[in-house]
Write an enzyme that holds these catalytic residues in place. Structure first.
Site, short mmCIF file in Angstrom:
data_model
loop_
_atom_site.label_atom_id
_atom_site.label_comp_id
_atom_site.label_asym_id
_atom_site.label_seq_id
_atom_site.Cartn_x
_atom_site.Cartn_y
_atom_site.Cartn_z
N ASP A 1 20.11 46.67 23.21
CA ASP A 1 19.17 46.56 22.10
C ASP A 1 19.11 45.09 21.69
O ASP A 1 20.12 44.39 21.76
CB ASP A 1 19.66 47.43 20.93
N CYS B 1 53.32 72.46 35.29
CA CYS B 1 53.51 73.07 33.98
C CYS B 1 52.25 72.94 33.13
O CYS B 1 51.78 73.91 32.52
CB CYS B 1 54.68 72.42 33.26
N CYS C 1 56.35 68.91 34.53
CA CYS C 1 55.53 68.30 35.58
C CYS C 1 54.09 68.77 35.45
O CYS C 1 53.75 69.56 34.56
CB CYS C 1 56.08 68.64 36.97
N ASP D 1 23.52 49.09 17.84
CA ASP D 1 24.30 49.04 16.60
C ASP D 1 24.58 50.42 16.02
O ASP D 1 25.22 50.54 14.99
CB ASP D 1 23.59 48.17 15.55
#
Length: 886
Positions: free
Chosen positions: A451, A14, A11, A646
C-alpha cells in the site's frame, strides 16, 4: 481457543496420539499439540461454546484414556488484579525449565552407579583391570551387576512406566523403545545369571562361560545415555523460550500510582485503567498509557528492536516494559494486565509456537507409525539372525540395537523447536508471526504488494520544494504562507505550518475558498494561498510560475501558490514523501527474487512519481479500498503474494493475500486481518520478516533431513545389515548414545537461529536464482505510461473490463451455457479459510466462485466441462471438506 497442559508425552508419537484422541471428542473443531511446551490448544465449535466446561472435561478424559494427562490452563476473566496476577505467574511458571533439574538428578545418580558397574563388568572381566578377589567369583560378579542395574532402572523408572503404559494403550512411544531394549537386555542377563547358578553346581569353569551372556552393563548404559540425551534436550528446549522469558522479565513488578494525591507503590497487577502513574528516569514503564505531564526519551527496543530512544511528550503513547531514559513522566493507564502491548506480544509468540507449520505434516504422519514399525523391524531382525544360525545373545543384541537407536523425538522436535526460536528471534526485531503457518508462508512469497500511503510513504504531507518569484526570499514566502495557513485545519496547511517551525502572524478576515484555497489580511494587505485556478482568477499567475507548478505536479507533488500585496510570491510544493528506507527495502526485496507491486488509490501521475523514486516493479493506481482485494486475488493466483498495509482500510486485501502484513502497528499488535504484525513503520522489517522466515524454513529442512537420514542409516546399521557385507556391528550402548545425540543435534541446530542477523543478505542470492528459474506470469492491469515500465490502472473500469472479457471467453469456451452450483463446505473457521477456498475454486479455469463464510457455502458459476468431482477435489486439496453440492 482453550489451552491445556499435557503430561506424559515423550516424543512425536505421543503428541500425534493425543491429537487423534482429542479430535474425536464431540464439539472439538481443531486441535494442535506442542511437544516443545507440553501444551495443547483446542478450538471448540461455536454451537458448543455454552457447554465449554463439559467439552473440556471430555477432552481431559480422552487424553487420560490415551494414556496421558491433561488439565485446562486457568482461563479466568482478566478483570480483577488477582486473576491477572495468577495468569502472569502461571505464564511465567509454564516457561520455566522444570525438566532439566529432575533429569540432572537422575543423570548424576545413574553415572555414579554406572562407573563401578562398568569397571567390574568391562574393565575387570574383559580388560583385566585390578578388582577385589571376591569379584573373581562369577556368581558374586553377576549379582553385583544385577543390583547396580536394578537401582539404575529404578532411578529411571519413568522410561518403563511411560513406555509400557503407552504400549498397553496401543500407543507405543520412544519410551517404549527404550524400555523394551533395556528390559530385554536385563531379562536375558537375569536368565543367564540363573543359568550360571545352575552350572556352578557342576563346575565354576562352566559358570564362567555365562559371563559373556551378561548384558547388565548394556541395559544400565542405555538408560544412562538416554538420560544424558534427555537432559541435554531439555536444556536445549528450555533455551528456545529464552526470548519470551526475557520479554516477561522486562515488565516491572510494581508501579508508582498516584491515588488521592499521594504516590503509592502497588503491585503492577493492581493498576487499573485510568490510574495516574509516574515513571522516573531509568525506570521501566509498568503498563501502557498516555503521557499527561513531562517530556522524555523512551527506549522501546524491547518491543520494536529499534535502539534509538523515542521522544515522548504530553499526548504521546507509552508501552509497558519500555525504559524511561531521561525525564520524569506522569502518565494515565490505558491498557493493563493481559491487554498491554508486551502481554499481547508474549501471547502471540506463545500462540504461534502452539500451532503447526504445514511443513510439519510429513513428520507427523511418519511419527504416527514410526514406533510400531521399529518394534516390528526389531522382531524381524532378531528372528532373522536366529534363522541365520547366530546365537540367541547375538540376535538379541541386534534387536536391542534397533530399538534403542531409533528416535522419533528428532522428527517431532525438528519443526517446533525451529518455530519457537524463529518466533523469539523475530519478536526481538519487532516482527510478530501469528501462526507457524504464517512464519513458513512469509518466506515463500513471490510477490509483495505494498500500500502506498503510510507504507511506502510517511502517510502525511511534508514541504518538499519552495520556488520563489524574483526578489522574494524563501523565508519571506514561508512566513506569509505559514501565517495565512495557520487557522486552517487542512493537512496541507498543517505541513506548511510545521515547516515554518514558528508561530505565524495574526491573520484578519481569514476565509476558506472551497476548491480554491484561502485568503486573509496580513498587516492590512490581502494575501491569497491556493491552486493555480485561484491565482489565475485573481490575475496574479505568471506563465513562468505556472510552468514551474506543472513541473512539480508531474513529480506527484501538490503545488500551492501564494500571493501578497497584489503580486505572486512563489510556490510551496507539498507531498507525502517516501520514507527514508523504502527504496533500500524495495531494492533488497527485488534482490531476493521478489516482485514488488505498489497499490494505491492515488492518480496515475502521483503513483508513477512514487514508483520512479522507489523502483517498484509495478504499480496499480486509482483503486478504491474495496477493489484492492480483487487486485491481490489476481496477483496471488500466479504465486504466493503478501499484502503490506496499515491495517486500517486494507483488511479485505490483507485477508485475501496468502500472507497479510500489518506495518506500523505500535500498540495495536492484535490486528485481526494480519498474519504478520510489524511493530515499526519500516519496510526494512518486511525484508527482515522474509529473511527470518526463510532462515527458519532452511533450519527446519536441516532438522528434518538429519532426523530422517539418521534413522535411514542408523536402523540398518543397528540391525547388522552392513555386517552381512563385511561391515561393522553396532553395540547397543553406542546405539543408545546415537539416539541421545540425535535429538540434541536438532535442538542445538535450531538454537543457531539466535545468531542470525536479518539485516544481512546471507542467502538472498540463492532465493533470487530459484525465482529466476520459475518466472511469474506477467499481468497487464492497463495502459503503461510512456517511458516507464510500470503497469497501472488508470481507473477501476480497466479491471472490470478485463473481468468482463474473461467471462466472455469462458462463455465462448463452454458454448455459452453457464451452470450455477452451491457447495456446502465444512472446516472454514475464519477469513483466511474463506480466502483459501475462494482461491482454490477461482483457480479452476472456467470457474467464477463466491464463498460465504457464515453460511459455509460457495456459489459457483461454471461451464458444463467443470464436473462436481473437479470442484470437490479443488476444495479438498485446499484442506476443507465438501459435504454436498446442489
Amino acid at each position: 481457543m482453550e489451552k491445556f497442559q499435557v503430561t506424559g508425552m515423550s516424543c512425536a508419537a505421543c503428541s500425534s496420539r493425543v491429537e487423534k484422541a482429542v479430535t474425536k471428542v464431540p464439539g472439538v473443531k481443531s486441535v494442535a499439540v506442542s511437544l516443545l511446551t507440553n501444551s495443547m490448544g483446542v478450538e471448540i465449535e461455536p454451537e458448543k461454546a455454552a457447554e465449554k466446561d463439559g467439552v473440556s472435561a471430555a477432552i481431559c478424559k480422552a487424553v487420560a484414556d490415551a494414556g496421558y494427562g491433561a488439565s485446562p490452563v486457568n482461563q479466568k476473566e482478566s478483570g480483577s488484579s488477582e486473576s491477572r496476577g495468577e495468569k502472569a505467574a502461571a505464564a511465567s511458571q509454564a516457561l520455566e525449565d522444570h525438566e532439566t533439574p529432575i533429569l540432572l538428578r537422575r543423570l548424576i545418580i545413574s553415572v555414579v552407579l554406572l562407573v563401578p558397574l562398568m569397571y567390574i563388568s568391562m574393565g575387570s572381566h574383559m580388560w583385566g583391570w585390578p578388582a577385589p578377589a571376591v569379584f573373581h567369583n562369577p556368581l558374586v560378579n553377576g549379582i553385583y551387576q544385577l543390583l547396580l542395574t536394578l537401582i539404575i532402572m529404578a532411578v529411571n523408572q519413568k522410561f518403563f512406566v511411560s513406555g509400557f503404559k503407552g504400549l498397553l494403550h496401543g500407543a507405543p512411544n520412544m519410551d517404549t523403545l527404550v524400555a523394551m531394549g533395556a528390559g530385554a537386555a536385563f531379562a536375558y542377563s537375569t536368565w543367564a545369571l540363573f543359568a550360571m547358578s545352575v552350572a556352578a553346581e557342576e563346575s565354576m569353569e562352566a559358570a564362567h562361560g555365562y559371563m559373556n551372556e551378561f548384558y547388565f552393563e548394556s541395559a544400565a548404559t542405555i538408560l544412562t545415555l538416554i538420560t544424558v540425551g534427555k537432559t541435554l534436550e531439555a536444556r536445549s528446549k528450555g533455551k528456545t523460550t529464552d526470548a519470551i522469558r526475557a520479554l516477561m522479565d522486562l515488565a516491572p513488578k510494581t508501579a508508582n500510582v498516584i491515588r488521592d494525591g499521594v504516590e503509592t507503590v502497588v503491585p503492577v497487577e493492581e493498576v487499573q485503567v485510568g490510574d495516574l502513574f509516574v515513571v522516573r528516569p531509568g525506570e521501566n514503564i509498568p503498563v501502557d498509557g498516555v503521557v499527561e505531564k513531562g517530556e522524555s526519551a523512551v527506549d522501546e527496543s524491547a518491543l520494536t528492536g529499534e535502539s534509538i530512544p523515542v521522544d515522548k511528550e504530553p499526548g504521546s503513547h507509552v508501552s509497558g516494559a519500555t525504559i524511561n531514559t531521561s525525564g520524569f513522566l506522569t502518565c494515565r493507564a490505558s491498557r493493563v494486565g493481559q491487554d498491554t502491548t508486551i502481554s499481547q506480544i508474549i501471547q502471540m509468540v506463545e500462540d504461534a509456537a502452539a500451532t503447526k507449520a504445514p511443513i510439519a505434516k510429513v513428520a507427523d504422519r511418519v511419527s504416527g507409525i514410526f514406533v510400531p514399525v521399529v518394534i516390528l523391524i526389531a522382531v524381524v531382525t532378531g528372528a532373522g539372525w536366529l534363522i541365520a544360525g547366530q546365537s540367541f545373545g547375538f540376535a538379541l543384541a541386534r534387536a536391542i540395537s534397533v530399538l534403542v537407536i531409533s528416535c522419533p523425538c528428532a522428527l517431532g522436535l525438528a519443526t517446533p523447536v525451529a518455530i519457537m526460536v524463529g518466533n523469539g528471534l523475530s519478536a526481538r526485531h519487532g516482527v510478530l508471526f501469528k501462526t507457524a503457518a504464517s512464519l513458513e508462508g512469509t518466506g515463500r512469497v513471490r510477490t509483495v504488494v505494498l500500500d502506498k500511503t503510510g507504507t511506502i510513504t510517511e502517510g502525511k504531507p511534508h514541504v518538499t520544494d519552495m520556488v520563489c518569484a524574483d526578489g522574494v526570499t524563501e523565508a519571506e514566502l514561508l512566513r506569509v504562507a505559514a501565517a495565512l495557513e495557520g487557522p486552517s485545519e487542512h493537512p496541507l496547511a498543517r505541513a506548511i505550518v510545521e515547516a515554518a517551525k514558528t508561530g505565524g502572524e495574526t491573520v484578519e478576515g481569514f476565509q476558506a475558498l472551497p476548491g480554491a484555497g484561502v485568503e486573509g489580511k496580513l498587516q492590512g494587505n490581502v494575501a491569497y494561498g491556493g491552486n493555480s485556478l485561484l491565482m489565475g482568477k485573481k490575475g496574479l499567475l505568471t506563465e513562468a510560475m505556472e510552468q514551474k507548478g506543472q513541473a512539480l505536479a508531474e513529480e506527484g507533488k501538490t503545488p500551492l501558490y501564494f500571493a501578497y500585496q497584489d503580486r505572486i510570491l512563489g510556490i510551496i510544493a507539498v507531498a507525502d514523501v517516501v520514507k527514508a528506507d523504502s527504496r533500500e527495502a524495495i531494492e533488497q526485496m527485488k534482490n531476493m527474487g521478489i516482485e514488488v507491486v505498489m497499490l494505491t488509490g492515488d492518480n496515475g501521475r502521483t503513483a508513477a512519481a512514487i514508483a520512479s523514486q522507489t523502483g517498484v516493479d509495478g504499480v496499480v493506481s486509482d483503486v478504491l479500498p474495496q477493489e484492492k482485494e480483487a487486485v491481490v486475488r489476481r496477483l496471488s493466483a500466479r504465486g504466493s503474494a503478501a499484502m503490506v498495509g496499515d491495517g486500517i482500510n486494507d483488511a479485505p486485501a490483507l485477508t485475501r493475500a496468502d500472507v497479510g502484513v500489518a506495518i506500523g502497528a505500535g500498540a495495536d499488535v492484535a490486528l485481526e486481518a494480519a498474519d504478520v504484525v510489524l511493530m515499526k513503520s519500516s519496510l526494512m522489517d518486511v525484508v527482515g520478516a522474509i529473511r527470518i522466515s526463510r532462515q527458519t524454513i532452511r533450519n527446519i529442512h536441516e532438522n528434518l533431513f538429519w532426523a530422517f537420514i539418521y534413522n535411514v542409516i542408523g536402523i540398518p546399521l543397528a540391525a547388522g545389515l552392513w555386517y552381512v557385507f563385511g561391515g561393522p556391528l553396532l553395540n547397543p550402548m553406542f546405539g543408545a548414545a546415537a539416539m541421545s545425540l540425535s535429538s540434541v543435534c536438532v535442538c542445538l541446530n535450531a538454537l543457531r537461529l539466535n545468531f542470525f542477523d536479518p539485516r544481512k543478505a546471507v542467502t538472498d542470492g540463492v532465493w533470487k536464482r530459484r525465482a529466476e528459474k520459475k518466472p511469474l506470469e506477467k499481468i497487464d492491469f492497463g495502459e503503461k505510461p510512456d517511458g516507464e515500465g510500470i503497469e497501472t490502472v488508470e481507473n477501476a473500469e480497466a479491471m472490470n473490463e478485463n473481468q468482463i472479457n474473461q467471462e466472455k471467453q469462458i462463455q465462448e469456451k463452454t458454448g455459452g451455457i453457464m451452470m450455477k452450483k452451491v457447495l456446502k463446505i465444512e472446516g472454514m473457521m475464519c477469513g483466511h479459510c474463506q480466502s483459501h477456498v475462494d482461491k482454490a475454486l477461482n483457480n479452476l479455469k472456467g470457474v467464477s466462485a463466491s464463498v460465504n463464510l457464515e453460511a459455509g457455502t460457495a456459489t459457483v458459476e461454471c461451464g458444463e466441462a467443470i464436473t462436481d468431482d473437479m470442484l470437490r477435489a479443488a476444495v479438498e486439496e485446499a484442506g476443507y471438506e465438501v459435504t454436498g453440492i446442489q
